[in-house]
Write an enzyme that holds these catalytic residues in place. Sequence first.
Site, PDB file in Angstrom:
ATOM      1  N   GLY A   8       0.832  -1.200   0.000  1.00 18.53           N
ATOM      2  CA  GLY A   8       0.000   0.000   0.000  1.00 18.53           C
ATOM      3  C   GLY A   8       0.864   1.248   0.000  1.00 18.53           C
ATOM      4  O   GLY A   8       1.744   1.408  -0.828  1.00 18.53           O
ATOM      5  N   ASP A   9       0.611   2.137   0.969  1.00 15.77           N
ATOM      6  CA  ASP A   9       1.431   3.348   1.087  1.00 15.77           C
ATOM      7  C   ASP A   9       2.385   3.236   2.269  1.00 15.77           C
ATOM      8  O   ASP A   9       2.813   4.234   2.829  1.00 15.77           O
ATOM      9  CB  ASP A   9       0.549   4.597   1.205  1.00 15.77           C
ATOM     10  CG  ASP A   9      -0.277   4.616   2.481  1.00 15.77           C
ATOM     11  OD1 ASP A   9      -0.624   3.531   2.980  1.00 15.77           O
ATOM     12  OD2 ASP A   9      -0.567   5.717   2.984  1.00 15.77           O
ATOM     13  N   GLU A  10       2.730   2.001   2.628  1.00 11.79           N
ATOM     14  CA  GLU A  10       3.620   1.752   3.762  1.00 11.79           C
ATOM     15  C   GLU A  10       5.028   1.409   3.289  1.00 11.79           C
ATOM     16  O   GLU A  10       5.218   0.588   2.394  1.00 11.79           O
ATOM     17  CB  GLU A  10       3.081   0.604   4.618  1.00 11.79           C
ATOM     18  CG  GLU A  10       1.738   0.924   5.269  1.00 11.79           C
ATOM     19  CD  GLU A  10       1.157  -0.252   6.019  1.00 11.79           C
ATOM     20  OE1 GLU A  10       0.394  -0.014   6.964  1.00 11.79           O
ATOM     21  OE2 GLU A  10       1.456  -1.412   5.648  1.00 11.79           O
TER      22      GLU A  10
END
Length: 199
Positions: free
Chosen positions: A113-115
């Site tokens: 994801g955005d991790e």
Amino acid sequence: TNLDDDAAVSGLVITAHDVTAQKAVEDRLAHQATHDPLTLLPNRVIVDDRLSHALQRSRRDGSRAAAMFLDIDEFKVVNDTWGHAAGDQLLREVADRVQRAARSADTVGRYGGDEFVVICENLASVAEALVVAERIRDEVGRPALVEGAEVVVGTSIGVALSSPDEGTQDLIGRADAAMYEAKAQGRGRIVVDAEPTTV
């Protein structure tokens, strides 16, 4: 093949095949298995492996390692406003910025994801880890151009310092929990978990 005894040949016969294309395919598949296709950063397979090595080294020489877990503040707003292509563009930009801000020996990976996760080895102190985290936060927080529009996002960062008896998933879990604590405190925060909690 030794054909010295064959009167028609009287010598060695060598058969060779050009495997350049096959080797290139194998290399590409190996890279795809260990790297994120969007940002080209190492994926969680490599991150976990590097963290395992960092923890082994810290146990040998008494140094500290750190896992930094971070995500992009307001990422959903970018996706909802400009679409997923813009979100992908932002992810690539953030990946580049995190790499620039991290130390050259650090491992930067996309966890999903955005991790993102940054693995820091051979730290002298908690303060040294905090300097890296602050540099990452400041670099990510600069305005970015997405779909022709200037976008400002931040990042919430959780930092966990290793302890001698800790495994990779325990350290990643503490960094992740610290990141969620940073998000709860507000945008652009850093929370450091220097020691595991003992029960």
